[in-house]
Design a protein around this motif. Structure first.
Motif, PDB file in Angstrom:
ATOM      1  N   MET B 382      64.414   0.419 -19.046  1.00 19.69           N
ATOM      2  CA  MET B 382      63.483  -0.186 -19.570  1.00 19.69           C
ATOM      3  C   MET B 382      62.015   0.374 -18.979  1.00 19.69           C
ATOM      4  SD  MET B 382      64.782  -4.251 -20.265  1.00 19.69           S
ATOM      5  CE  MET B 382      63.555  -4.796 -21.236  1.00 19.69           C
ATOM      6  N   PHE B 383      62.128   0.586 -17.530  1.00 18.28           N
ATOM      7  CA  PHE B 383      60.844   0.990 -16.878  1.00 18.28           C
ATOM      8  C   PHE B 383      60.854   2.397 -16.440  1.00 18.28           C
ATOM      9  CE2 PHE B 383      61.316  -3.486 -15.812  1.00 18.28           C
ATOM     10  CZ  PHE B 383      60.223  -3.723 -16.231  1.00 18.28           C
ATOM     11  N   GLY B 384      61.596   3.350 -17.679  1.00 23.09           N
ATOM     12  CA  GLY B 384      61.775   4.706 -17.323  1.00 23.09           C
ATOM     13  C   GLY B 384      62.341   5.373 -16.148  1.00 23.09           C
ATOM     14  N   ALA B 385      63.450   4.646 -15.485  1.00 24.82           N
ATOM     15  CA  ALA B 385      63.935   5.173 -14.441  1.00 24.82           C
ATOM     16  C   ALA B 385      64.549   6.360 -14.799  1.00 24.82           C
ATOM     17  CB  ALA B 385      64.692   4.274 -13.902  1.00 24.82           C
ATOM     18  N   GLY B 386      64.862   7.770 -13.965  1.00 21.68           N
ATOM     19  CA  GLY B 386      65.653   8.505 -14.302  1.00 21.68           C
ATOM     20  C   GLY B 386      65.170   9.376 -15.427  1.00 21.68           C
ATOM     21  N   GLY B 387      63.754   9.340 -15.583  1.00 23.92           N
ATOM     22  CA  GLY B 387      63.357  10.208 -16.460  1.00 23.92           C
ATOM     23  C   GLY B 387      63.430  10.154 -17.934  1.00 23.92           C
ATOM     24  N   VAL B 388      64.116   8.914 -18.438  1.00 20.98           N
ATOM     25  CA  VAL B 388      64.675   8.911 -19.662  1.00 20.98           C
ATOM     26  C   VAL B 388      63.253   9.257 -20.683  1.00 20.98           C
ATOM     27  CG1 VAL B 388      66.508   7.444 -19.370  1.00 20.98           C
ATOM     28  CG2 VAL B 388      64.250   6.369 -19.705  1.00 20.98           C
ATOM     29  N   PRO B 389      63.441   9.720 -21.887  1.00 19.45           N
ATOM     30  CA  PRO B 389      62.456   9.909 -22.770  1.00 19.45           C
ATOM     31  C   PRO B 389      61.937   8.445 -23.210  1.00 19.45           C
ATOM     32  CG  PRO B 389      64.308  10.614 -23.978  1.00 19.45           C
ATOM     33  CD  PRO B 389      64.777  10.266 -22.383  1.00 19.45           C
ATOM     34  N   VAL B 390      60.663   8.501 -23.463  1.00 21.34           N
ATOM     35  CA  VAL B 390      59.941   7.245 -24.036  1.00 21.34           C
ATOM     36  C   VAL B 390      60.399   6.698 -25.325  1.00 21.34           C
ATOM     37  CG1 VAL B 390      57.596   6.149 -24.496  1.00 21.34           C
ATOM     38  CG2 VAL B 390      57.801   7.722 -22.657  1.00 21.34           C
ATOM     39  N   THR B 391      60.724   7.782 -26.005  1.00 20.09           N
ATOM     40  CA  THR B 391      61.138   7.404 -27.496  1.00 20.09           C
ATOM     41  C   THR B 391      62.199   8.366 -27.949  1.00 20.09           C
ATOM     42  OG1 THR B 391      60.826   7.168 -29.727  1.00 20.09           O
ATOM     43  CG2 THR B 391      59.233   8.496 -28.306  1.00 20.09           C
ATOM     44  N   ASP B 392      62.860   7.971 -28.920  1.00 21.79           N
ATOM     45  CA  ASP B 392      64.024   8.816 -29.466  1.00 21.79           C
ATOM     46  C   ASP B 392      64.097   8.576 -30.972  1.00 21.79           C
ATOM     47  OD1 ASP B 392      67.022   7.268 -29.891  1.00 21.79           O
ATOM     48  OD2 ASP B 392      65.451   6.192 -28.780  1.00 21.79           O
ATOM     49  N   LEU B 393      64.410   9.444 -31.752  1.00 20.20           N
ATOM     50  CA  LEU B 393      64.547   9.607 -33.230  1.00 20.20           C
ATOM     51  C   LEU B 393      65.358   8.573 -33.805  1.00 20.20           C
ATOM     52  CD1 LEU B 393      63.196  11.278 -35.321  1.00 20.20           C
ATOM     53  CD2 LEU B 393      65.343  12.713 -35.442  1.00 20.20           C
ATOM     54  N   LEU B 394      66.439   8.415 -33.052  1.00 18.07           N
ATOM     55  CA  LEU B 394      67.223   7.304 -33.918  1.00 18.07           C
ATOM     56  C   LEU B 394      66.800   5.946 -33.812  1.00 18.07           C
ATOM     57  CD1 LEU B 394      70.203   7.034 -34.825  1.00 18.07           C
ATOM     58  CD2 LEU B 394      70.947   6.838 -32.421  1.00 18.07           C
ATOM     59  N   THR B 395      66.226   5.460 -32.428  1.00 14.10           N
ATOM     60  CA  THR B 395      65.574   4.487 -32.573  1.00 14.10           C
ATOM     61  C   THR B 395      64.269   4.121 -33.443  1.00 14.10           C
ATOM     62  OG1 THR B 395      66.414   4.247 -30.114  1.00 14.10           O
ATOM     63  CG2 THR B 395      64.592   2.631 -30.890  1.00 14.10           C
ATOM     64  N   GLU B 396      63.442   5.250 -33.403  1.00 13.74           N
ATOM     65  CA  GLU B 396      62.359   5.172 -34.148  1.00 13.74           C
ATOM     66  C   GLU B 396      62.780   4.911 -35.644  1.00 13.74           C
ATOM     67  OE1 GLU B 396      59.890   8.470 -34.044  1.00 13.74           O
ATOM     68  OE2 GLU B 396      59.772   8.292 -31.707  1.00 13.74           O
ATOM     69  N   SER B 397      63.788   5.653 -36.059  1.00 17.26           N
ATOM     70  CA  SER B 397      64.021   5.663 -37.533  1.00 17.26           C
ATOM     71  C   SER B 397      64.620   4.276 -37.857  1.00 17.26           C
ATOM     72  CB  SER B 397      64.906   6.726 -37.783  1.00 17.26           C
ATOM     73  OG  SER B 397      66.364   6.438 -37.606  1.00 17.26           O
ATOM     74  N   SER B 398      65.535   3.710 -36.977  1.00 17.99           N
ATOM     75  CA  SER B 398      66.291   2.412 -37.171  1.00 17.99           C
ATOM     76  C   SER B 398      65.027   1.092 -37.270  1.00 17.99           C
ATOM     77  CB  SER B 398      67.019   2.114 -36.051  1.00 17.99           C
ATOM     78  OG  SER B 398      68.090   3.029 -36.019  1.00 17.99           O
ATOM     79  N   LEU B 399      64.161   1.327 -36.269  1.00 13.43           N
ATOM     80  CA  LEU B 399      62.967   0.293 -36.207  1.00 13.43           C
ATOM     81  C   LEU B 399      62.283   0.462 -37.637  1.00 13.43           C
ATOM     82  CD1 LEU B 399      61.922   0.345 -32.704  1.00 13.43           C
ATOM     83  CD2 LEU B 399      63.029  -1.420 -33.818  1.00 13.43           C
ATOM     84  N   LYS B 400      61.919   1.678 -38.012  1.00 16.14           N
ATOM     85  CA  LYS B 400      61.168   1.894 -39.370  1.00 16.14           C
ATOM     86  C   LYS B 400      61.868   1.322 -40.352  1.00 16.14           C
ATOM     87  CE  LYS B 400      58.694   5.928 -38.342  1.00 16.14           C
ATOM     88  NZ  LYS B 400      58.640   7.351 -38.567  1.00 16.14           N
ATOM     89  N   GLY B 401      63.193   1.502 -40.423  1.00 11.68           N
ATOM     90  CA  GLY B 401      64.055   1.046 -41.661  1.00 11.68           C
ATOM     91  C   GLY B 401      64.230  -0.409 -41.530  1.00 11.68           C
ATOM     92  N   SER B 402      63.608  -1.044 -40.698  1.00 11.81           N
ATOM     93  CA  SER B 402      63.965  -2.552 -40.708  1.00 11.81           C
ATOM     94  C   SER B 402      62.797  -3.214 -40.301  1.00 11.81           C
ATOM     95  CB  SER B 402      64.960  -2.990 -39.689  1.00 11.81           C
ATOM     96  OG  SER B 402      66.227  -2.526 -40.382  1.00 11.81           O
ATOM     97  N   ILE B 403      61.754  -2.655 -40.449  1.00  4.17           N
ATOM     98  CA  ILE B 403      60.323  -3.010 -39.874  1.00  4.17           C
ATOM     99  C   ILE B 403      59.800  -4.299 -40.691  1.00  4.17           C
ATOM    100  CG2 ILE B 403      58.829  -1.676 -41.327  1.00  4.17           C
ATOM    101  CD1 ILE B 403      58.343  -2.229 -37.532  1.00  4.17           C
ATOM    102  N   TRP B 404      60.077  -4.529 -41.857  1.00  2.00           N
ATOM    103  CA  TRP B 404      59.549  -5.712 -42.525  1.00  2.00           C
ATOM    104  C   TRP B 404      60.405  -6.771 -41.926  1.00  2.00           C
ATOM    105  CZ3 TRP B 404      55.074  -3.926 -43.130  1.00  2.00           C
ATOM    106  CH2 TRP B 404      54.856  -2.906 -43.743  1.00  2.00           C
ATOM    107  N   LEU B 405      61.627  -6.720 -41.998  1.00  2.00           N
ATOM    108  CA  LEU B 405      62.375  -7.575 -41.502  1.00  2.00           C
ATOM    109  C   LEU B 405      62.209  -8.301 -40.041  1.00  2.00           C
ATOM    110  CD1 LEU B 405      65.575  -8.979 -42.567  1.00  2.00           C
ATOM    111  CD2 LEU B 405      66.003  -7.874 -40.566  1.00  2.00           C
ATOM    112  N   ILE B 406      61.964  -7.292 -39.148  1.00  2.00           N
ATOM    113  CA  ILE B 406      61.704  -7.424 -37.811  1.00  2.00           C
ATOM    114  C   ILE B 406      60.329  -8.338 -37.646  1.00  2.00           C
ATOM    115  CG2 ILE B 406      61.015  -6.505 -35.599  1.00  2.00           C
ATOM    116  CD1 ILE B 406      62.888  -4.253 -36.354  1.00  2.00           C
ATOM    117  N   LEU B 407      59.333  -7.810 -38.352  1.00  2.00           N
ATOM    118  CA  LEU B 407      58.105  -8.509 -38.620  1.00  2.00           C
ATOM    119  C   LEU B 407      58.407  -9.992 -38.976  1.00  2.00           C
ATOM    120  CD1 LEU B 407      55.501  -6.115 -39.913  1.00  2.00           C
ATOM    121  CD2 LEU B 407      55.651  -6.871 -37.553  1.00  2.00           C
ATOM    122  N   ALA B 408      59.035 -10.091 -40.062  1.00  2.98           N
ATOM    123  CA  ALA B 408      59.302 -11.698 -40.463  1.00  2.98           C
ATOM    124  C   ALA B 408      59.938 -12.470 -39.458  1.00  2.98           C
ATOM    125  CB  ALA B 408      60.263 -11.550 -41.824  1.00  2.98           C
TER     126      ALA B 408
END
Lengths: 528, 470
Positions: B382-408
């Motif tokens: 969560m705090f970027g330890a070990g130089g993990v990337p900030v974001t990744d495609l899989l997470t982005e796409s999953s969030l976008k795919g459920s964005i209205w539901l998450i907002l609700a």
């Protein structure tokens, strides 16, 4: 109107609304409840290609163990009338959960980073850009993101596998989920199964086939063809972290034999034709055209004549094919992109005989192409189903007899062999119960081909199956001794386990095959 | 059986309602309710029904015993016996494995670890039994009819996942209650919205959480780790409060008025407030049956707080992380008592919200990972330890795919529905046409939520209630 009158009026109005809510809700649950009693329940799902849960038999013991309740509940919700339509509604609804986005299904993980290699010493590196692909990345389209379905899908797949044999470690599976959105093949929407790779399993696979070669000796040729799948050629580049190189996985196998197994490089030939319709867009299988190019590579290696795909076969088509990838994902994009299923029938005369796997008793003669297969089952055109053993007599006089050990990818390949061999024996490695080596020797086989897609060749369960066929061969008490009588019927001297069943006429056999074709699920993890 | 099940919604419930309302008088209604409850409980777990019945007989007899010896010292004996047996059974089934494992780990012994299958709802009904004997000891009239007592313990609404209904709260309604149209309708609305919370929201965000936070792997990016913890925080709220809504709703439909269990916990501005709004029936149970008897804030308050939160954590599961989770909240509560609450009042409200959300989220992360090294890895990511990337495609796409539901889901954490109900009441007094429109919209919304939930349940195998573990 005074304040209290207003309040009274409001109370009455609210009360009216409350009554309407009650009436409507009760009407709905009683109506649906009665429908659930009286409407016919489906027994199988065509889109998911599986048998639905069966109604359990009531027994006191079952009730008190809790098993009856679990099975009944599963049966009850699995076989809701109009299930297929309802599942279709869910896939439409899921579209509205978010904005159009790339869709992953299943337990997708990054596989192409240095830290994330799934199995021990897999030398996977960032995937080389796939050349010559038809992939059109990033096209905007509406699709469903459906984690729920994805989970359901994975569960179902697991269940199916469990029916066959318990799964030891799901993490070892080479299947890495399915991606749909943005994937284009031949200018239309498609899905691909992501490849996780498992070189440890690949080594075992090579080793297992090498055992056959060592035992069979110099007189019998052992060939091995590992087939790439569509993800290798059609995955948009942005998804490359999620699928590892099949070329490397295949090369790894081809370099790992410990005996004189002859590898067939189908990959290079297939890769030359990626602008042709060589894979099914909505299914995890290849098309028969793809199988043809693998056959071409096979012929070149063996020095056989290879007919021309566009001239020497009868071309047949089936409309509106939507394959297994839709079944696994319920992705609406796939459903709305049906494909034309094309198959190529050899024009030469040949005879196809079917046998049961359990005791190798003959079922009868039938057709090689089961053309009644339709809808989601079109791939069943080839061989009808995997769960029946096949022998083809071609009437040629080449002196060569081939025995093919395959999973379902092999089915599309088999028909081509009738132009080059006197007899073709087809054994599905997942179902055959007898001793393979004995079988090969008894039938005077000259050539043995192991043909598997790379998912299967990297999946422990399939490798175990291949090994089991070999191990059966070492003991006489295996699955019985098999031979053919003068009429070409297989005769089994079974060792105790043979079940005598009446053998119906060919038509019945075909019907039975069709039935099984519906229910025999190609397990996603093997791609078989 | 669970509420979010086609079998429950379309067979069990309709049949129950027919028989329940056909039964004349409270006595007969109680018998119908007990029979259906036992069927509900025994559906899949028939063996544990015997445990429930045995435990209920014991506590029923103890209640009589306490009444008989009211005022005498002997009466305490009844309370002690019930507590020892009930908690003993709970401990045996829930904690023996953990206790032996801990013992082995500490001493290097290898005592065989008992493997018990946890009886469903045992954590809940054990506490209900305790409230019964204690309430009777404190002066409530003991139940003289065993069926009525069994009804209290086994009511299918709250048997498996709460809320923990105290005997004192429902004693009167067990013997004498009536159902009004208004109650029945309000109960129905709660039931439907509760179902929607569970099936539409909790299952969807739960699937996302499971995708982002796999137990065996470090999240792949900073975004994945934060999203995973957030989705899990939403899942556990919607899952549990949805279940409570359904339980309270079903209770209302049968004439029971159970206390609320959740009151929009994520709008809180301090941990103190959060625990007044989250799983209220558990918090007040520990307050009234543990904290205050121990001395409350009159003597050794710190120790009392520590004990209560140790128990709260342990109640949630037999694992070190749950205990730490309890103590984690104890730490913030003590901090708030000392000075933080005063400070939070002085600074702009938004900081209080941010503070609480962060504390709650990290709390849920602690709750989620039974393996503490995994927790460390997740928080590190969560705090970027070990130089993990900030974001990744899989997470982005999953969030976008459920964005209205998450907002609700985020918006509905606020008391939106309560506001809508107020508006409805005002409209009903002002204008028939306006109210008619609101009413029609409400009916459509209700039916839509019910239909979508039912449709989603068909063939849906991903449907676990989180709180069944406890």
């Amino acid at each position: 109107m005074s304040e209290s009158e207003k309040k009274e009026k409001g109370r009455k109005r609210r009360s009216a609304l409350e009554c309407s809510i009650i009436i409507i809700f009760l009407a709905v649950i009683y109506f649906v409840g009665l429908c659930l009693v009286f409407l016919k329940r489906p027994t199988e799902s065509e889109t998911e290609k599986r048998k639905l849960a069966e109604k359990p038999q009531f027994s006191l013991a079952g009730y008190f163990s809790g098993e009856y309740a679990h099975e009944f509940t599963a049966y009850f919700s699995d076989t809701v009338p109009f299930r297929e339509q309802i599942v279709g509604i869910v896939s439409v609804l899921n579209k509205y959960k978010g904005i159009a986005a790339p869709t992953f299904y299943g337990n997708v993980q990054e596989v192409n980073t240095a830290t994330d290699i799934p199995e021990p010493p897999a030398p996977v590196e960032t995937q080389a850009a796939v050349s010559g692909t038809e992939a059109v990345p990033d096209s905007v389209q509406t699709t469903v993101t459906d984690e729920q379905a994805a989970v359901t899908e994975v569960t179902e797949v697991t269940e199916v596998t469990e029916e066959e044999e318990p799964v030891e470690n799901i993490a070892e599976f080479s299947n890495n989920g399915i991606v749909v959105d943005g994937v284009k093949m031949y200018g239309d929407n498609a899905g691909v199964m992501l490849f996780g790779g498992n070189n440890a399993a690949g080594s075992r696979y090579a080793d297992t086939i090498s055992r056959y070669k060592r035992t069979l000796g110099d007189d019998i040729n052992v060939y091995n063809m590992v087939v790439p799948t569509s993800v290798e050629f059609y995955l948009p580049r942005k998804f490359s972290p999620y699928s590892t190189s099949q070329k490397e996985a295949i090369d790894h196998i081809y370099q790992s034999y410990s005996a004189d197994v002859i590898p067939i490089d189908a990959y290079s030939e297939i890769a030359k034709h990626t602008d042709e319709y060589i894979y099914l867009r909505t299914d995890h299988h290849w098309s028969q055209r793809g199988a043809y190019y693998a056959y071409k590579a096979f012929c070149e290696k063996l020095g056989l004549d290879c007919p021309d795909i566009d001239k020497d076969y009868e071309v047949c088509t089936k409309q509106n094919f939507v394959g297994s990838l839709y079944g696994y994902t319920n992705d609406i994009t796939l459903k709305n992109s049906p494909e034309i299923f094309t198959y190529y029938k050899p024009t030469r005369e040949y005879h196809t005989y079917y046998y049961k796997y359990e005791n190798l008793s003959p079922v009868g003669e039938s057709v090689l192409f089961h053309e009644y297969a339709e809808g989601g089952n079109c791939y069943g055109v080839f061989m009808g189903t995997d769960s029946i053993h096949t022998k083809i007599e071609t009437g040629l006089d080449t002196g060569r007899k081939i025995c093919v050990f395959k999973e379902s990818y092999g089915n599309a390949f088999i028909p081509f062999l009738v132009d080059n061999f006197d007899e073709v024996y087809v054994i599905d490695i997942r179902y055959f119960g007898a001793n393979a080596v004995q079988y090969i020797r008894d039938n005077g086989i000259t050539d043995v081909l192991f043909i598997d897609n790379i998912f299967a060749a990297n999946t422990d369960k399939l490798i175990n199956d291949i090994a089991a066929l070999y191990d059966n061969a070492l003991g006489s008490q295996g699955g019985g001794v098999v031979s053919f009588d003068e009429q070409g019927n297989m005769v089994t001297t079974a060792a105790g386990t043979a079940v005598t069943e009446s053998t119906g006429p060919a038509e019945t056999a075909a019907d039975a095959a069709a039935q099984t074709a519906v229910t025999a699920v190609p397990s996603a993890d093997t791609g078989g | 059986m669970v509420f979010s099940d086609i079998f429950f919604l379309f067979w069990f419930l309709p049949l129950f309602l027919i028989l329940y309302f056909a039964a004349h008088g409270t006595k007969l209604k109680n018998i119908v309710l007990v029979l259906f409850s036992l069927f509900f409980y025994s559906w899949g777990e028939p063996v544990w029904m015997c445990l429930l019945i045995l435990s209920s007989i014991l506590d029923f007899l103890n209640g009589r015993f306490i009444t008989k010896h009211r005022g005498e010292k002997k009466a305490v004996l009844g309370v002690v016996m019930s507590c020892v047996v009930d908690l003993g059974i709970l401990a045996a089934f829930k904690y023996s494995g953990f206790a032996v494992e801990s013992l082995n780990a500490l001493t290097g012994l290898s005592v065989p670890v008992p493997q018990f299958h946890l009886p469903i709802g045992i954590s809940f009904y054990t506490f209900q039994s305790i409230t019964y004997v204690v309430d009777v000891y404190r002066g409530k009239k003991a139940q003289t009819n065993y069926i009525n007592y069994l009804l209290y313990l086994s009511m299918f609404f709250q048997l498996v996942a709460g809320p923990i209904v105290r005997y004192g709260d429902v004693a009167r309604e067990i013997e004498n209650r009536s159902v009004t149209t208004s109650d029945f309708s309000r109960g129905l609305v709660r039931l439907i919205f509760g179902l929607g919370k569970k099936v539409i929201i909790a299952n969807s965000v739960g699937a996302l959480a499971a995708q982002f936070l796999t137990f065996d792997k470090v999240p792949v990016s900073v975004l994945a780790a934060w999203s995973g913890v957030l989705m899990y925080s939403l899942q556990i709220y919607y899952d549990f409060s949805g279940y409570s809504d359904m339980a309270i709703g079903l209770g209302l439909m049968c004439g029971f008025h159970f206390p609320e269990n959740f009151d929009h916990p994520y709008v809180s501005r301090s941990v103190t407030e959060f625990w007044r709004r989250w799983h209220i029936s558990l918090g007040t149970f520990f307050r009234d049956y543990v904290y205050i008897p121990l001395g409350g804030n009159r003597r050794h308050q710190m120790l009392n707080i520590l004990i209560v939160w140790f128990c709260t954590g342990l109640w949630h599961g037999a694992s070190l992380n749950f205990i730490l989770w309890g103590l984690y909240f104890a730490f913030f509560l003590v901090l708030e008592k000392a000075f933080l609450l005063g400070l939070l009042k002085k600074i702009p409200r938004v900081f209080g919200h941010i503070y609480l959300i962060l504390v709650a989220m990290f709390g849920w992360a602690l709750f989620y990972f039974t393996d503490l090294s995994k927790l460390g890895a997740c928080v590190g990511t969560m705090f970027g330890a070990g130089g993990v990337p900030v974001t990744d495609l899989l997470t982005e796409s999953s969030l976008k795919g459920s964005i209205w539901l998450i907002l609700a889901a985020l918006i509905l954490c606020a008391p939106v529905y309560a506001q809508a109900e107020k508006a409805e009441t005002i409209a009903s007094r002002k204008s028939g046409v306006l109210f008619g429109m609101i009413g029609a919209a409400k009916v459509i919304l209700l039916m839509a939520v019910f239909a979508v939930s039912a449709v989603s349940l068909v063939g849906d195998t991903y449907n676990p209630f989180l709180y069944f573990r406890f």
